[in-house]
Motif scaffolding. Structure first.
Motif, PDB file in Angstrom:
ATOM      1  N   SER B 175      43.124  27.988  16.249  1.00  0.00           N
ATOM      2  CA  SER B 175      42.499  29.045  15.438  1.00  0.00           C
ATOM      3  C   SER B 175      42.553  30.395  16.135  1.00  0.00           C
ATOM      4  CB  SER B 175      41.037  28.722  15.151  1.00  0.00           C
ATOM      5  OG  SER B 175      40.805  27.362  15.166  1.00  0.00           O
ATOM      6  N   THR B 176      43.597  30.619  16.935  1.00  0.00           N
ATOM      7  CA  THR B 176      43.610  31.867  17.724  1.00  0.00           C
ATOM      8  C   THR B 176      43.581  33.101  16.841  1.00  0.00           C
ATOM      9  OG1 THR B 176      45.950  31.435  17.919  1.00  0.00           O
ATOM     10  CG2 THR B 176      44.632  31.110  19.890  1.00  0.00           C
ATOM     11  N   ASP B 177      44.196  33.036  15.645  1.00  0.00           N
ATOM     12  CA  ASP B 177      44.195  34.247  14.808  1.00  0.00           C
ATOM     13  C   ASP B 177      42.794  34.585  14.309  1.00  0.00           C
ATOM     14  OD1 ASP B 177      44.432  31.877  13.475  1.00  0.00           O
ATOM     15  OD2 ASP B 177      45.466  32.729  11.735  1.00  0.00           O
ATOM     16  N   ILE B 178      42.042  33.545  13.883  1.00  0.00           N
ATOM     17  CA  ILE B 178      40.654  33.790  13.450  1.00  0.00           C
ATOM     18  C   ILE B 178      39.815  34.285  14.619  1.00  0.00           C
ATOM     19  CG2 ILE B 178      38.529  32.700  12.605  1.00  0.00           C
ATOM     20  CD1 ILE B 178      40.244  30.768  11.042  1.00  0.00           C
ATOM     21  N   LEU B 179      39.965  33.587  15.760  1.00  0.00           N
ATOM     22  CA  LEU B 179      39.194  33.978  16.942  1.00  0.00           C
ATOM     23  C   LEU B 179      39.532  35.404  17.362  1.00  0.00           C
ATOM     24  CD1 LEU B 179      39.423  30.668  18.987  1.00  0.00           C
ATOM     25  CD2 LEU B 179      37.381  31.612  17.928  1.00  0.00           C
ATOM     26  N   ALA B 180      40.817  35.758  17.272  1.00  0.00           N
ATOM     27  CA  ALA B 180      41.228  37.107  17.677  1.00  0.00           C
ATOM     28  C   ALA B 180      40.592  38.160  16.781  1.00  0.00           C
ATOM     29  CB  ALA B 180      42.750  37.224  17.650  1.00  0.00           C
ATOM     30  N   SER B 181      40.571  37.896  15.458  1.00  0.00           N
ATOM     31  CA  SER B 181      39.980  38.903  14.575  1.00  0.00           C
ATOM     32  C   SER B 181      38.461  38.969  14.760  1.00  0.00           C
ATOM     33  CB  SER B 181      40.344  38.616  13.114  1.00  0.00           C
ATOM     34  OG  SER B 181      39.856  37.356  12.751  1.00  0.00           O
ATOM     35  N   ASP B 182      37.834  37.802  15.012  1.00  0.00           N
ATOM     36  CA  ASP B 182      36.393  37.800  15.291  1.00  0.00           C
ATOM     37  C   ASP B 182      36.092  38.579  16.568  1.00  0.00           C
ATOM     38  OD1 ASP B 182      36.018  36.310  13.076  1.00  0.00           O
ATOM     39  OD2 ASP B 182      35.640  34.407  14.115  1.00  0.00           O
ATOM     40  N   PHE B 183      36.933  38.334  17.575  1.00  0.00           N
ATOM     41  CA  PHE B 183      36.757  39.007  18.872  1.00  0.00           C
ATOM     42  C   PHE B 183      36.893  40.521  18.695  1.00  0.00           C
ATOM     43  CE2 PHE B 183      38.621  40.784  22.758  1.00  0.00           C
ATOM     44  CZ  PHE B 183      37.697  40.382  23.700  1.00  0.00           C
ATOM     45  N   HIS B 184      37.893  40.904  17.921  1.00  0.00           N
ATOM     46  CA  HIS B 184      38.117  42.330  17.705  1.00  0.00           C
ATOM     47  C   HIS B 184      36.908  42.970  17.027  1.00  0.00           C
ATOM     48  CE1 HIS B 184      40.471  45.946  17.220  1.00  0.00           C
ATOM     49  NE2 HIS B 184      40.075  46.011  15.959  1.00  0.00           N
ATOM     50  N   GLN B 185      36.402  42.290  15.987  1.00  0.00           N
ATOM     51  CA  GLN B 185      35.270  42.824  15.231  1.00  0.00           C
ATOM     52  C   GLN B 185      34.018  42.914  16.104  1.00  0.00           C
ATOM     53  OE1 GLN B 185      34.923  43.980  12.179  1.00  0.00           O
ATOM     54  NE2 GLN B 185      32.680  44.103  12.098  1.00  0.00           N
ATOM     55  N   THR B 186      33.689  41.797  16.761  1.00  0.00           N
ATOM     56  CA  THR B 186      32.416  41.726  17.465  1.00  0.00           C
ATOM     57  C   THR B 186      32.470  42.407  18.823  1.00  0.00           C
ATOM     58  OG1 THR B 186      31.965  39.644  16.367  1.00  0.00           O
ATOM     59  CG2 THR B 186      30.623  40.151  18.298  1.00  0.00           C
ATOM     60  N   PHE B 187      33.517  42.089  19.579  1.00  0.00           N
ATOM     61  CA  PHE B 187      33.532  42.584  20.956  1.00  0.00           C
ATOM     62  C   PHE B 187      34.095  44.002  21.044  1.00  0.00           C
ATOM     63  CE2 PHE B 187      34.703  43.071  25.338  1.00  0.00           C
ATOM     64  CZ  PHE B 187      33.654  42.458  25.995  1.00  0.00           C
ATOM     65  N   VAL B 188      35.319  44.169  20.540  1.00  0.00           N
ATOM     66  CA  VAL B 188      35.990  45.459  20.723  1.00  0.00           C
ATOM     67  C   VAL B 188      35.264  46.558  19.950  1.00  0.00           C
ATOM     68  CG1 VAL B 188      38.156  46.715  20.471  1.00  0.00           C
ATOM     69  CG2 VAL B 188      38.177  44.299  21.124  1.00  0.00           C
ATOM     70  N   LYS B 189      34.901  46.248  18.693  1.00  0.00           N
ATOM     71  CA  LYS B 189      34.265  47.301  17.891  1.00  0.00           C
ATOM     72  C   LYS B 189      32.784  47.447  18.210  1.00  0.00           C
ATOM     73  CE  LYS B 189      37.146  47.311  13.723  1.00  0.00           C
ATOM     74  NZ  LYS B 189      37.118  46.830  12.330  1.00  0.00           N
ATOM     75  N   ALA B 190      32.013  46.346  18.067  1.00  0.00           N
ATOM     76  CA  ALA B 190      30.554  46.473  18.167  1.00  0.00           C
ATOM     77  C   ALA B 190      30.075  46.544  19.613  1.00  0.00           C
ATOM     78  CB  ALA B 190      29.882  45.303  17.448  1.00  0.00           C
ATOM     79  N   VAL B 191      30.477  45.558  20.440  1.00  0.00           N
ATOM     80  CA  VAL B 191      29.916  45.462  21.788  1.00  0.00           C
ATOM     81  C   VAL B 191      30.316  46.668  22.634  1.00  0.00           C
ATOM     82  CG1 VAL B 191      29.987  44.166  23.953  1.00  0.00           C
ATOM     83  CG2 VAL B 191      29.694  42.964  21.796  1.00  0.00           C
ATOM     84  N   LEU B 192      31.610  46.964  22.674  1.00  0.00           N
ATOM     85  CA  LEU B 192      32.049  48.040  23.570  1.00  0.00           C
ATOM     86  C   LEU B 192      31.446  49.379  23.166  1.00  0.00           C
ATOM     87  CD1 LEU B 192      35.758  47.243  24.489  1.00  0.00           C
ATOM     88  CD2 LEU B 192      33.669  46.839  25.795  1.00  0.00           C
ATOM     89  N   SER B 193      31.461  49.680  21.837  1.00  0.00           N
ATOM     90  CA  SER B 193      30.931  50.983  21.435  1.00  0.00           C
ATOM     91  C   SER B 193      29.419  51.036  21.635  1.00  0.00           C
ATOM     92  CB  SER B 193      31.312  51.293  19.985  1.00  0.00           C
ATOM     93  OG  SER B 193      30.919  50.231  19.158  1.00  0.00           O
ATOM     94  N   GLY B 194      28.710  49.938  21.291  1.00  0.00           N
ATOM     95  CA  GLY B 194      27.263  49.915  21.483  1.00  0.00           C
ATOM     96  C   GLY B 194      26.899  50.024  22.955  1.00  0.00           C
ATOM     97  N   TYR B 195      27.654  49.338  23.787  1.00  0.00           N
ATOM     98  CA  TYR B 195      27.410  49.341  25.235  1.00  0.00           C
ATOM     99  C   TYR B 195      27.586  50.740  25.811  1.00  0.00           C
ATOM    100  CZ  TYR B 195      28.107  47.741  30.096  1.00  0.00           C
ATOM    101  OH  TYR B 195      28.034  47.532  31.443  1.00  0.00           O
ATOM    102  N   VAL B 196      28.699  51.367  25.437  1.00  0.00           N
ATOM    103  CA  VAL B 196      28.975  52.703  25.963  1.00  0.00           C
ATOM    104  C   VAL B 196      27.911  53.688  25.473  1.00  0.00           C
ATOM    105  CG1 VAL B 196      30.585  54.646  25.871  1.00  0.00           C
ATOM    106  CG2 VAL B 196      31.443  52.337  26.278  1.00  0.00           C
ATOM    107  N   MET B 197      27.558  53.606  24.183  1.00  0.00           N
ATOM    108  CA  MET B 197      26.562  54.540  23.645  1.00  0.00           C
ATOM    109  C   MET B 197      25.188  54.272  24.253  1.00  0.00           C
ATOM    110  SD  MET B 197      27.334  55.169  19.628  1.00  0.00           S
ATOM    111  CE  MET B 197      27.740  53.522  19.110  1.00  0.00           C
ATOM    112  N   GLY B 198      24.797  52.989  24.328  1.00  0.00           N
ATOM    113  CA  GLY B 198      23.468  52.643  24.858  1.00  0.00           C
ATOM    114  C   GLY B 198      23.328  53.038  26.311  1.00  0.00           C
ATOM    115  N   CYS B 199      24.290  52.605  27.140  1.00  0.00           N
ATOM    116  CA  CYS B 199      24.212  52.889  28.576  1.00  0.00           C
ATOM    117  C   CYS B 199      24.368  54.390  28.830  1.00  0.00           C
ATOM    118  CB  CYS B 199      25.282  52.111  29.341  1.00  0.00           C
ATOM    119  SG  CYS B 199      25.017  50.341  29.275  1.00  0.00           S
ATOM    120  N   GLY B 200      25.317  55.008  28.108  1.00  0.00           N
ATOM    121  CA  GLY B 200      25.578  56.431  28.320  1.00  0.00           C
ATOM    122  C   GLY B 200      24.370  57.287  27.961  1.00  0.00           C
ATOM    123  N   SER B 201      23.768  57.013  26.776  1.00  0.00           N
ATOM    124  CA  SER B 201      22.626  57.840  26.371  1.00  0.00           C
ATOM    125  C   SER B 201      21.446  57.603  27.304  1.00  0.00           C
ATOM    126  CB  SER B 201      22.254  57.557  24.920  1.00  0.00           C
ATOM    127  OG  SER B 201      21.944  56.196  24.764  1.00  0.00           O
TER     128      SER B 201
END
Lengths: 275, 384
Positions: B175-201
């Motif tokens: 299921s690498t394709d499903i996992l990859a799209s889930d990873f992109h949505q959750t980690f790359v989009k939400a986690v990284l941006s939230g982390y940078v904004m939260g820690c930075g602010s």
């Protein structure tokens, strides 16, 4: 050293020298929860250009506090003090002095060289000039070759030498030293004392030096200020006239022992008032 | 010198010997016969015999060198391979008997002893030491996976309760394709941006708090309150405010990561010693000069602590927040829907992905910390 040489040496000195530090009726009282603490009371002192002045006394006598007042790290609560004719605050803003603390206080994330260039960086001196001056300062304390090391890779004595190099790097005419060798062993201390004297003789800086060692005070100084606690005050000022290029050997001479005796007597008198 | 018997090897030898004697499997309910016999499976018989011989030999010789440790580990690896093959190729899965478990006990004793020897390996050769330091956790992890596999298969644990790792692995790979799209949505989009904004602010606010005393008294207790808000309560509100996509998850992460970063940075800014501050004062160094040259470098160990704490908090926050509304992609979304569809192996594959991503994220922050604060006593490289 013969008496004649000493006399000649005195005769060579200029008759009237510029006062670098001028203190009149200075007092400092700390307000604490347990009531006021009289750290300094009625202090009068003049440090002239080229002097090497030692402050000696038991702990709590205000010698470090006095040095910190000169450095504008503490504010006097009474009396007058001027450094080069201006207030300590202005003198600090003009970077008129280099201060060496009891501990090396080197920043662990900076190499020795970058520690020495720290004041120059703050003073916005160009990079080439910074490195050139750091080289010179490190050479003065015999630490060339250790530029890229980090503080924790050096021994305690070397760290303290690096902190002296840092105080020398911006070439202030006044050097304030607060028990810089207090934490070092006797042999290292002797060696650093010799180096410090050479440095002083060569650069003609004015040095104010806090210590609790009588031999160190007598060996280094042109003027010894004996202090006593509660309230912190000056009880004796002893002028010595050893030549600038003195060696450790003078510690065996009768003159040296006589002065050391006088210092010890002063310290004892200060204590007996207390009991 | 008195002879000292190696207890672990003794246990291994005796357990393997008993494994040869006791029945390998239970009785099949339909046929009324035992499912499999050691005598019919030469590979397993050889593995058990090897365990007896190696166990007896090393009981006398002792496992004194890394070489001996590697030998017993090699015996154990061969045994593990045979055990798995018996489970799946000879129908023992779900029917494992006392003989099988005694064999696993024997392997456990070998692995314990072997890892122990390598864990105690000390060498001045950095490469060898590094290799040993890597082998120990890897071998231990692989062993745990093996135990999980054989226990779940051997006892026939229902897959809904706990699937074996092999099944999770298979699902993961397929299921690498499903996992990859889930990873992109959750980690790359939400986690990284939230982390940078939260820690930075939080970092910027910490400096403001430090500069303006009334903020310290007013804002810190308020921040404390925000950090105490339950994520379960905040997440649906954030979804209402910022919509179903990653922005609402990032908002949850900002709320979660803000306070640890704020408190740690404020503490760190006060970490510089009085002596160093006096030193800067003697150079008539201004606020910003002292901040950048002394106080921020001194605060770095604290800042990195918060960054490490937040690296794992952020991932948890994003996954939980996705339970409250998300487009039809994302790790939290997948977990909540696949649980409903009883596809537990997919849930576990997502959990494995989250574990991998979280560990890698934490590791990356820890690596940067090591590089950035190499001067700190806890990281100083030995100078000899």
């Amino acid at each position: 050293m013969t008496l004649k040489q000493v006399v000649n040496n005195v005769a060579e000195m200029p008759a009237s020298k510029k006062a670098v530090v001028d203190i009149k009726k200075l007092s400092l009282t700390f307000q604490t929860a347990d009531g006021p603490v009289y750290a300094l009371s009625d202090v009068d002192l003049t440090i002239e250009e080229g002097d090497f002045v030692s402050f000696i006394g038991p702990s709590g006598c205000g010698k470090t506090t006095l040095l910190r007042v000169i450095a504008d790290l503490e504010q006097a609560t009474g009396g007058d003090i001027s450094i080069n004719g201006v207030s300590p605050h202005e003198a600090r803003e003009q970077r008129a002095y280099g201060y060496v603390f009891q501990a090396p206080a080197l920043l662990p994330w900076r190499s020795i060289e970058r520690n020495v260039t720290l004041p120059l960086e703050i003073m916005e001196i160009s990079k080439e000039e910074r490195i050139k001056r750091a080289q010179e300062a490190l050479k003065l304390v015999e630490l060339n070759g250790f530029e890229k090391k980090f503080p924790w890779q050096l021994s305690g004595g070397m760290q303290q030498r690096a902190s002296i190099a840092r105080a020398l790097s911006f070439d202030a005419d006044l050097l304030l030293m607060d028990e810089p060798f207090g934490a070092l062993d006797e042999i290292v201390r002797d060696h650093l004392n010799e180096q410090l004297l050479k440095l002083w003789a060569r650069t003609n800086k004015t040095v104010a030096f806090v210590t609790h060692s009588i031999p160190e005070a007598v060996y280094l100084s042109t003027k010894i200020v004996v202090m006593s606690p509660r309230p912190g005050r000056i009880i004796d000022v002893i002028e010595t006239d050893f030549p600038k290029d003195r060696t450790l050997d003078i510690r065996e001479t009768p003159e040296f022992l006589e002065i050391a005796h006088r210092v010890r007597e002063g310290l004892r008198a200060g204590h007996s008032n207390d009991d | 010198m008195t002879m000292k018997l190696d207890k672990f090897c003794l246990v291994a030898a005796i357990a393997a010997l008993l494994a040869l004697i006791f029945p390998l499997s239970g009785i099949d309910g339909d046929t009324g016969k035992q499912v499999a016999f050691v005598g019919d499976i030469p590979g397993l018989a050889i593995a058990m015999a090897l365990c007896v011989i190696a166990g007896a030999a090393f009981t006398w010789l002792g496992v004194r060198s890394v070489k001996a440790g590697i030998v017993i580990l090699a015996v154990a690896v061969f045994g593990c391979w045979q055990a798995v093959s018996v489970l799946y190729d000879h129908g023992v899965a779900g029917y494992a008997g006392l003989g099988f478990w005694l064999f696993i006990l024997s392997l456990w004793a070998f692995v314990w002893r072997g890892i122990d020897v390598i864990a105690n390996f000390h060498s001045l050769d950095r490469g060898k030491q590094h290799l040993a330091n890597v082998i120990v956790p890897v071998a231990f992890g692989v062993w745990l996976l093996f135990v999980w596999e054989v226990v779940v298969s051997g006892f026939g644990v229902p897959q809904v309760l706990l699937p074996p790792p092999s099944m999770i692995g298979e699902r993961f790979v397929n299921s690498t394709d499903i996992l990859a799209s889930d990873f992109h949505q959750t980690f790359v989009k939400a986690v990284l941006s939230g982390y940078v904004m939260g820690c930075g602010s939080a970092f910027i606010v910490a400096i403001a708090v430090d500069r303006v005393p009334f903020l310290k008294r007013g804002l810190l207790p308020l921040g404390n309150m925000v950090s105490a808000l339950p994520i379960i309560g905040v997440a649906p509100i954030m979804v209402m405010w910022f919509g179903f996509d990653w922005q609402s998850k990032a908002a949850v992460i900002v709320i979660m990561t803000f306070f640890p970063m704020l408190v740690n940075t404020v503490t760190g800014l006060n970490a510089a010693g009085k002596l160093e501050k006096d030193l800067m004062a003697t150079y008539a160094s201004g606020y910003w000069s002292t901040l950048f040259r002394l106080r921020l470098p001194a605060a770095m160990p604290f800042v990195f602590n918060a960054l490490k704490i937040n690296s794992t908090l952020a991932l948890i926050g994003a996954i939980v927040a996705e339970f409250f509304g998300t487009p039809i992609v994302g790790m939290g979304f997948r977990i909540s829907t696949e649980v409903g569809r009883m596809n537990i192996d997919m849930v576990w594959a997502e959990i494995a992905l989250a574990a991998l991503a979280g560990t890698a994220f934490y590791g990356a922050v820890a690596y940067i910390e090591r590089k950035a604060t190499s001067w700190h006593p806890s990281f100083r490289v030995r100078r000899h």
